[in-house]
Design a protein around this motif. Structure first.
Motif, PDB file in Angstrom:
ATOM      1  N   SER A   1       0.945  -1.494   0.163  1.00 27.67           N
ATOM      2  CA  SER A   1       0.248   0.107   0.169  1.00 27.67           C
ATOM      3  C   SER A   1       0.815   1.010  -0.160  1.00 27.67           C
ATOM      4  CB  SER A   1      -1.017   0.199   1.368  1.00 27.67           C
ATOM      5  OG  SER A   1      -1.364   0.752   1.134  1.00 27.67           O
ATOM      6  N   TYR A   2       0.430   1.624  -1.160  1.00 22.02           N
ATOM      7  CA  TYR A   2       1.136   3.124  -1.453  1.00 22.02           C
ATOM      8  C   TYR A   2       0.059   4.712  -1.079  1.00 22.02           C
ATOM      9  CZ  TYR A   2       5.685   0.693  -2.090  1.00 22.02           C
ATOM     10  OH  TYR A   2       6.425  -0.239  -2.615  1.00 22.02           O
ATOM     11  N   GLN A   3       0.612   5.649  -0.908  1.00 19.81           N
ATOM     12  CA  GLN A   3      -0.396   7.140  -1.029  1.00 19.81           C
ATOM     13  C   GLN A   3       0.340   7.344  -2.504  1.00 19.81           C
ATOM     14  OE1 GLN A   3      -2.600   8.438   0.949  1.00 19.81           O
ATOM     15  NE2 GLN A   3      -2.501   6.250   2.111  1.00 19.81           N
ATOM     16  N   ALA A   4      -1.285   8.026  -2.895  1.00 16.87           N
ATOM     17  CA  ALA A   4      -0.297   8.963  -4.142  1.00 16.87           C
ATOM     18  C   ALA A   4      -0.855  10.159  -4.487  1.00 16.87           C
ATOM     19  CB  ALA A   4      -1.170   7.934  -5.887  1.00 16.87           C
ATOM     20  N   VAL A   5      -0.864  11.120  -4.945  1.00 22.33           N
ATOM     21  CA  VAL A   5      -1.453  12.305  -5.425  1.00 22.33           C
ATOM     22  C   VAL A   5      -2.587  12.350  -6.528  1.00 22.33           C
ATOM     23  CG1 VAL A   5      -1.521  14.815  -5.756  1.00 22.33           C
ATOM     24  CG2 VAL A   5       0.923  13.721  -4.505  1.00 22.33           C
ATOM     25  N   LEU A   6      -4.093  12.490  -6.311  1.00 24.09           N
ATOM     26  CA  LEU A   6      -4.908  12.636  -7.117  1.00 24.09           C
ATOM     27  C   LEU A   6      -4.492  14.250  -7.983  1.00 24.09           C
ATOM     28  CD1 LEU A   6      -7.301  11.176  -7.927  1.00 24.09           C
ATOM     29  CD2 LEU A   6      -8.114  12.519  -6.728  1.00 24.09           C
ATOM     30  N   ASP A   7      -4.115  13.953  -9.321  1.00 25.67           N
ATOM     31  CA  ASP A   7      -3.743  15.187  -9.843  1.00 25.67           C
ATOM     32  C   ASP A   7      -4.924  15.023 -11.513  1.00 25.67           C
ATOM     33  OD1 ASP A   7      -2.641  17.236 -11.388  1.00 25.67           O
ATOM     34  OD2 ASP A   7      -0.245  16.246 -10.569  1.00 25.67           O
ATOM     35  N   THR A   8      -5.415  15.979 -10.800  1.00 28.49           N
ATOM     36  CA  THR A   8      -6.637  16.093 -12.218  1.00 28.49           C
ATOM     37  C   THR A   8      -5.540  16.867 -13.683  1.00 28.49           C
ATOM     38  OG1 THR A   8      -6.793  18.602 -11.885  1.00 28.49           O
ATOM     39  CG2 THR A   8      -8.284  16.798 -11.476  1.00 28.49           C
ATOM     40  N   GLY A   9      -4.210  16.981 -13.059  1.00 28.34           N
ATOM     41  CA  GLY A   9      -4.012  18.341 -14.526  1.00 28.34           C
ATOM     42  C   GLY A   9      -2.729  17.802 -14.699  1.00 28.34           C
ATOM     43  N   ALA A  10      -2.921  16.206 -14.341  1.00 26.02           N
ATOM     44  CA  ALA A  10      -1.644  15.278 -14.621  1.00 26.02           C
ATOM     45  C   ALA A  10      -2.601  14.300 -16.547  1.00 26.02           C
ATOM     46  CB  ALA A  10      -0.956  14.307 -13.877  1.00 26.02           C
ATOM     47  N   SER A  11      -1.514  14.212 -17.100  1.00 25.19           N
ATOM     48  CA  SER A  11      -2.066  13.868 -18.106  1.00 25.19           C
ATOM     49  C   SER A  11      -2.283  12.027 -17.919  1.00 25.19           C
ATOM     50  CB  SER A  11      -1.548  13.874 -19.526  1.00 25.19           C
ATOM     51  OG  SER A  11      -0.595  13.749 -19.650  1.00 25.19           O
TER      52      SER A  11
ATOM     53  N   ALA B   1       3.545   6.076 -16.740  1.00 28.80           N
ATOM     54  CA  ALA B   1       4.901   6.049 -16.793  1.00 28.80           C
ATOM     55  C   ALA B   1       5.912   6.585 -15.652  1.00 28.80           C
ATOM     56  CB  ALA B   1       4.849   7.999 -17.099  1.00 28.80           C
ATOM     57  N   VAL B   2       6.857   6.152 -15.035  1.00 29.18           N
ATOM     58  CA  VAL B   2       7.997   5.978 -14.633  1.00 29.18           C
ATOM     59  C   VAL B   2       8.778   7.285 -14.619  1.00 29.18           C
ATOM     60  CG1 VAL B   2       9.646   4.359 -13.292  1.00 29.18           C
ATOM     61  CG2 VAL B   2       7.671   3.414 -14.438  1.00 29.18           C
ATOM     62  N   LEU B   3       9.100   7.762 -13.521  1.00 28.83           N
ATOM     63  CA  LEU B   3       9.643   9.119 -13.945  1.00 28.83           C
ATOM     64  C   LEU B   3      10.744   8.939 -12.456  1.00 28.83           C
ATOM     65  CD1 LEU B   3       7.608  12.152 -15.004  1.00 28.83           C
ATOM     66  CD2 LEU B   3       9.475  10.384 -16.512  1.00 28.83           C
ATOM     67  N   ASP B   4      11.803   9.851 -12.088  1.00 33.25           N
ATOM     68  CA  ASP B   4      12.418  10.221 -10.977  1.00 33.25           C
ATOM     69  C   ASP B   4      11.573  11.502 -10.395  1.00 33.25           C
ATOM     70  OD1 ASP B   4      14.032  11.123  -9.252  1.00 33.25           O
ATOM     71  OD2 ASP B   4      16.268  11.545 -10.003  1.00 33.25           O
ATOM     72  N   LEU B   5      11.333  11.435  -8.930  1.00 34.02           N
ATOM     73  CA  LEU B   5       9.942  12.019  -8.672  1.00 34.02           C
ATOM     74  C   LEU B   5      11.541  12.356  -7.210  1.00 34.02           C
ATOM     75  CD1 LEU B   5       6.483  10.486  -8.818  1.00 34.02           C
ATOM     76  CD2 LEU B   5       7.984  12.412  -9.917  1.00 34.02           C
TER      77      LEU B   5
ATOM     78  N   ILE C   1       3.882   7.545  -3.860  1.00 33.54           N
ATOM     79  CA  ILE C   1       4.559   6.546  -5.264  1.00 33.54           C
ATOM     80  C   ILE C   1       4.861   7.813  -6.279  1.00 33.54           C
ATOM     81  CG2 ILE C   1       2.252   5.085  -5.023  1.00 33.54           C
ATOM     82  CD1 ILE C   1       4.506   3.178  -6.035  1.00 33.54           C
ATOM     83  N   GLY C   2       3.950   8.713  -6.354  1.00 31.35           N
ATOM     84  CA  GLY C   2       3.528   8.990  -7.664  1.00 31.35           C
ATOM     85  C   GLY C   2       2.076   9.665  -7.361  1.00 31.35           C
ATOM     86  N   VAL C   3       1.523   9.702  -9.292  1.00 31.37           N
ATOM     87  CA  VAL C   3       0.559  10.881  -8.919  1.00 31.37           C
ATOM     88  C   VAL C   3      -0.836  10.147 -10.071  1.00 31.37           C
ATOM     89  CG1 VAL C   3       1.546  12.960  -8.843  1.00 31.37           C
ATOM     90  CG2 VAL C   3       1.224  11.322 -11.174  1.00 31.37           C
ATOM     91  N   ILE C   4      -1.847  10.188  -9.284  1.00 31.95           N
ATOM     92  CA  ILE C   4      -2.939   8.843 -10.395  1.00 31.95           C
ATOM     93  C   ILE C   4      -3.410   9.969 -11.282  1.00 31.95           C
ATOM     94  CG2 ILE C   4      -5.123   8.033 -10.138  1.00 31.95           C
ATOM     95  CD1 ILE C   4      -2.838   6.597  -9.140  1.00 31.95           C
ATOM     96  N   GLY C   5      -3.318  10.445 -12.660  1.00 31.23           N
ATOM     97  CA  GLY C   5      -3.581  11.000 -13.442  1.00 31.23           C
ATOM     98  C   GLY C   5      -4.626  10.881 -14.484  1.00 31.23           C
ATOM     99  N   GLY C   6      -5.087  11.844 -15.449  1.00 33.48           N
ATOM    100  CA  GLY C   6      -6.191  11.443 -16.198  1.00 33.48           C
ATOM    101  C   GLY C   6      -6.917  10.368 -17.247  1.00 33.48           C
ATOM    102  N   ASP C   7      -5.324   9.979 -17.442  1.00 38.64           N
ATOM    103  CA  ASP C   7      -5.800   8.025 -17.640  1.00 38.64           C
ATOM    104  C   ASP C   7      -6.965   7.410 -17.026  1.00 38.64           C
ATOM    105  OD1 ASP C   7      -3.863   7.946 -16.029  1.00 38.64           O
ATOM    106  OD2 ASP C   7      -2.552   6.785 -17.466  1.00 38.64           O
ATOM    107  N   ILE C   8      -6.470   7.319 -16.128  1.00 43.81           N
ATOM    108  CA  ILE C   8      -7.012   6.844 -14.579  1.00 43.81           C
ATOM    109  C   ILE C   8      -8.896   7.300 -14.653  1.00 43.81           C
ATOM    110  CG2 ILE C   8      -7.859   5.775 -12.682  1.00 43.81           C
ATOM    111  CD1 ILE C   8      -5.164   4.687 -12.413  1.00 43.81           C
ATOM    112  N   LEU C   9      -8.480   8.094 -14.397  1.00 41.31           N
ATOM    113  CA  LEU C   9      -9.360   9.288 -13.671  1.00 41.31           C
ATOM    114  C   LEU C   9     -10.356   9.696 -14.892  1.00 41.31           C
ATOM    115  CD1 LEU C   9      -7.686  12.065 -12.147  1.00 41.31           C
ATOM    116  CD2 LEU C   9      -9.039  10.604 -10.717  1.00 41.31           C
ATOM    117  N   ASN C  10     -10.069  10.260 -16.315  1.00 43.38           N
ATOM    118  CA  ASN C  10     -11.416  10.064 -17.518  1.00 43.38           C
ATOM    119  C   ASN C  10     -11.463   8.281 -17.665  1.00 43.38           C
ATOM    120  OD1 ASN C  10     -11.545  10.760 -20.068  1.00 43.38           O
ATOM    121  ND2 ASN C  10     -10.542   9.969 -20.798  1.00 43.38           N
ATOM    122  N   SER C  11     -10.448   7.507 -18.092  1.00 40.87           N
ATOM    123  CA  SER C  11     -11.430   6.401 -17.608  1.00 40.87           C
ATOM    124  C   SER C  11     -12.418   6.069 -17.223  1.00 40.87           C
ATOM    125  CB  SER C  11     -10.533   5.154 -18.227  1.00 40.87           C
ATOM    126  OG  SER C  11      -9.741   5.156 -17.331  1.00 40.87           O
ATOM    127  N   HIS C  12     -11.723   6.159 -16.044  1.00 38.17           N
ATOM    128  CA  HIS C  12     -13.013   5.467 -15.401  1.00 38.17           C
ATOM    129  C   HIS C  12     -14.408   6.281 -14.808  1.00 38.17           C
ATOM    130  CE1 HIS C  12     -11.545   2.206 -14.790  1.00 38.17           C
ATOM    131  NE2 HIS C  12     -10.572   2.053 -14.916  1.00 38.17           N
TER     132      HIS C  12
END
Length: 143
Positions: free
Chosen positions: A31-41, A97-101, A117-128
């Motif tokens: 389990s990890y925490q991720a930022v919910l980011d509507t601005g991330a594609s 995507a995997v980036l140096d955060l 651990i990262g950000v949840i972006g628009g790919d998931i937010l839009n498709s769901h």
């Protein structure tokens, strides 16, 4: 009516300079925490954290140019996650995507915030068809 899963969110204060929503994700059985980011594609995970869980060769170099996160040319990779959960929503073979955060992780540490651990972006937010309820701190995801 479409089925949906409701996921709890955590609202964190960035030293009175804004707010972030955090959502729990499970990858690699942890389990990890991720930022919910509507601005991330795209959904992005931290390279160092991912490398601790995968064999060499599972992290694929990407020719996509990553912008944002304070830079215009960040080395980018992708990974196919066999299983990923956001609350009770289960995603299989999800490409992220995997980036140096490091800079984000350091900023959170300086502010005494939980690591992400990262950000949840628009790919998931839009498709769901995500609906974010700030008042009740809930994320509704349809499937």
């Amino acid at each position: 009516m479409a089925k949906h899963k409701t996921v709890p969110l955590e609202l964190i204060n960035l030293n009175n300079d804004g707010f972030h929503l955090l959502v729990e994700v499970v990858v690699f059985g942890q389990s990890y925490q991720a930022v919910l980011d509507t601005g991330a594609s795209k959904t992005v995970f931290d390279k160092e954290t991912i490398e601790n869980h995968v064999k060499s060769g599972e992290l694929l170099a990407s020719d996509r140019v990553s912008t944002g996160l304070g830079t215009n040319n960040m080395e980018s990779h992708t990974i196919i996650l066999p299983k990923m959960k956001i609350g009770k929503l289960k995603l299989k073979n999800f490409e992220a995507a995997v980036l140096d955060l490091t800079t984000i992780k350091e900023a959170y540490s300086i502010l005494n915030l939980p690591p992400v651990i990262g950000v949840i972006g628009g790919d998931i937010l839009n498709s769901h068809q995500a609906i974010i309820n700030y008042k009740n701190l809930k994320l509704k995801l349809f499937y």
